[in-house]
Design an enzyme around this catalytic site. Sequence first.
Site, PDB file in Angstrom:
ATOM      1  N   HIS A  99       1.931 -10.671 -10.130  1.00  0.00           N
ATOM      2  CA  HIS A  99       1.347  -9.411  -9.771  1.00  0.00           C
ATOM      3  C   HIS A  99       1.748  -8.089 -10.114  1.00  0.00           C
ATOM      4  O   HIS A  99       1.171  -7.562  -9.599  1.00  0.00           O
ATOM      5  CB  HIS A  99       0.750  -9.590  -8.327  1.00  0.00           C
ATOM      6  CG  HIS A  99       0.328 -10.830  -7.742  1.00  0.00           C
ATOM      7  ND1 HIS A  99      -0.857 -11.941  -7.924  1.00  0.00           N
ATOM      8  CD2 HIS A  99       1.934 -12.417  -7.438  1.00  0.00           C
ATOM      9  CE1 HIS A  99      -1.391 -12.907  -8.092  1.00  0.00           C
ATOM     10  NE2 HIS A  99       0.150 -13.629  -7.054  1.00  0.00           N
ATOM     11  N   HIS A 125       9.006  -2.539  -5.884  1.00  0.00           N
ATOM     12  CA  HIS A 125       7.949  -2.414  -6.900  1.00  0.00           C
ATOM     13  C   HIS A 125       6.731  -1.784  -6.814  1.00  0.00           C
ATOM     14  O   HIS A 125       6.890  -0.915  -6.534  1.00  0.00           O
ATOM     15  CB  HIS A 125       7.245  -4.047  -6.934  1.00  0.00           C
ATOM     16  CG  HIS A 125       6.305  -4.204  -5.379  1.00  0.00           C
ATOM     17  ND1 HIS A 125       7.198  -4.538  -4.137  1.00  0.00           N
ATOM     18  CD2 HIS A 125       5.145  -3.502  -5.305  1.00  0.00           C
ATOM     19  CE1 HIS A 125       5.779  -3.938  -2.726  1.00  0.00           C
ATOM     20  NE2 HIS A 125       4.876  -3.785  -3.537  1.00  0.00           N
ATOM     21  N   HIS A 127       2.493  -0.415  -8.438  1.00  0.00           N
ATOM     22  CA  HIS A 127       1.323  -0.401  -8.669  1.00  0.00           C
ATOM     23  C   HIS A 127       0.537   0.582  -9.352  1.00  0.00           C
ATOM     24  O   HIS A 127       0.764   1.301  -9.644  1.00  0.00           O
ATOM     25  CB  HIS A 127       0.789  -0.468  -6.720  1.00  0.00           C
ATOM     26  CG  HIS A 127       0.950  -1.734  -6.727  1.00  0.00           C
ATOM     27  ND1 HIS A 127       0.339  -3.217  -5.690  1.00  0.00           N
ATOM     28  CD2 HIS A 127       1.998  -1.758  -5.184  1.00  0.00           C
ATOM     29  CE1 HIS A 127       1.123  -3.425  -5.283  1.00  0.00           C
ATOM     30  NE2 HIS A 127       2.157  -2.947  -4.759  1.00  0.00           N
ATOM     31  N   HIS A 144       6.375   0.845  -4.129  1.00  0.00           N
ATOM     32  CA  HIS A 144       7.440   0.740  -2.753  1.00  0.00           C
ATOM     33  C   HIS A 144       8.275   0.347  -2.772  1.00  0.00           C
ATOM     34  O   HIS A 144       8.914  -0.866  -3.420  1.00  0.00           O
ATOM     35  CB  HIS A 144       5.922  -0.427  -2.752  1.00  0.00           C
ATOM     36  CG  HIS A 144       5.035  -0.427  -2.170  1.00  0.00           C
ATOM     37  ND1 HIS A 144       3.942  -0.775  -2.313  1.00  0.00           N
ATOM     38  CD2 HIS A 144       4.194   0.773  -1.821  1.00  0.00           C
ATOM     39  CE1 HIS A 144       2.023  -0.046  -2.010  1.00  0.00           C
ATOM     40  NE2 HIS A 144       2.595   0.883  -1.625  1.00  0.00           N
ATOM     41  N   THR A 212       0.343  -5.060   1.744  1.00  0.00           N
ATOM     42  CA  THR A 212      -1.349  -4.573   0.721  1.00  0.00           C
ATOM     43  C   THR A 212      -1.305  -5.870   0.013  1.00  0.00           C
ATOM     44  O   THR A 212      -2.373  -6.076  -0.923  1.00  0.00           O
ATOM     45  CB  THR A 212      -1.084  -3.148  -0.124  1.00  0.00           C
ATOM     46  OG1 THR A 212       0.259  -3.748  -1.112  1.00  0.00           O
ATOM     47  CG2 THR A 212      -0.639  -2.102   1.025  1.00  0.00           C
ATOM     48  N   THR A 213      -0.505  -6.996  -0.377  1.00  0.00           N
ATOM     49  CA  THR A 213      -0.949  -8.670  -0.753  1.00  0.00           C
ATOM     50  C   THR A 213      -0.948  -9.515   0.276  1.00  0.00           C
ATOM     51  O   THR A 213      -0.577  -9.293   1.314  1.00  0.00           O
ATOM     52  CB  THR A 213      -0.102  -8.664  -1.812  1.00  0.00           C
ATOM     53  OG1 THR A 213       1.896  -8.745  -1.119  1.00  0.00           O
ATOM     54  CG2 THR A 213       0.516  -7.616  -2.697  1.00  0.00           C
TER      55      THR A 213
END
Length: 262
Positions: A99, A125, A127, A144, A212-213
Amino acid sequence: MNKKLIYSFLAVSLSLSLGACSKITSASHHTNEEVHWSYEEEAGPEHWGELKQANSACINGSEQSPIHIDVSQVKTDRHLDNIQIQYESAPFTLVNNGHTIQANARAKSSSIFIEGHQYKLVQFHFHTPSEHQLNGKSYAMELHLVHKDENGKIAVLGVMIQEGKENQQLASIWDVLPKKETVKDISLNEQVDLQRLLPQEKTAFHYNGSLTTPPCTEKVKWYIFEQSIEMSKKQIQAFQQIFPDNHRPVQPLNKRNVLKLG
């Protein structure tokens, strides 16, 4: 009807019956099989809450992340203490979890303090494009930094990333970006200077939100820095070649307040 015909009839009937059971078992197994979430089509963000019951907050939650931050609507709270950031250069391992690219802290030596309460950095991580929006603007990427306290409660620092000069602090990570999902963590040769990952200006927007996941767990403390950092076009494209789009769209603010710190 002679015995041979009877035996043939029974054999065919038994075969059909077993075949039907096999199909039922197969269908039942397929129905119970967990569908893994993604950012695309039937398993994409708008369907996360339907994939399994544990993800119900993704569609039923009232404090979901990310959000659009309209700076003109933000309230300044002078009674709210700024977050204290105590980051050190530290060793990390790297994974592609299917992801995102995630760096896991090998030592819990970096922390933030929120109203005197300690949250230790566990991972960071990325995005693309940015998940949060500022004044209607999306950025090329978003970083994040995820922290947890001793009870497992979460606080996240969000850093917007725009195209610009090469980010030297992330160069060692970008040199070994795993293009496919990893089975084992990749050890980084160099330590990451965490302070230099953050913008110089520490003004931030705070609100209460969620992961957010999936499972979109709520009661997450969010702090989004107003000032962005830079990465080169080459660095951004290198990430986007692995994950063309791994962002969740903005969610309703509902009755939440966004506060400005700094």
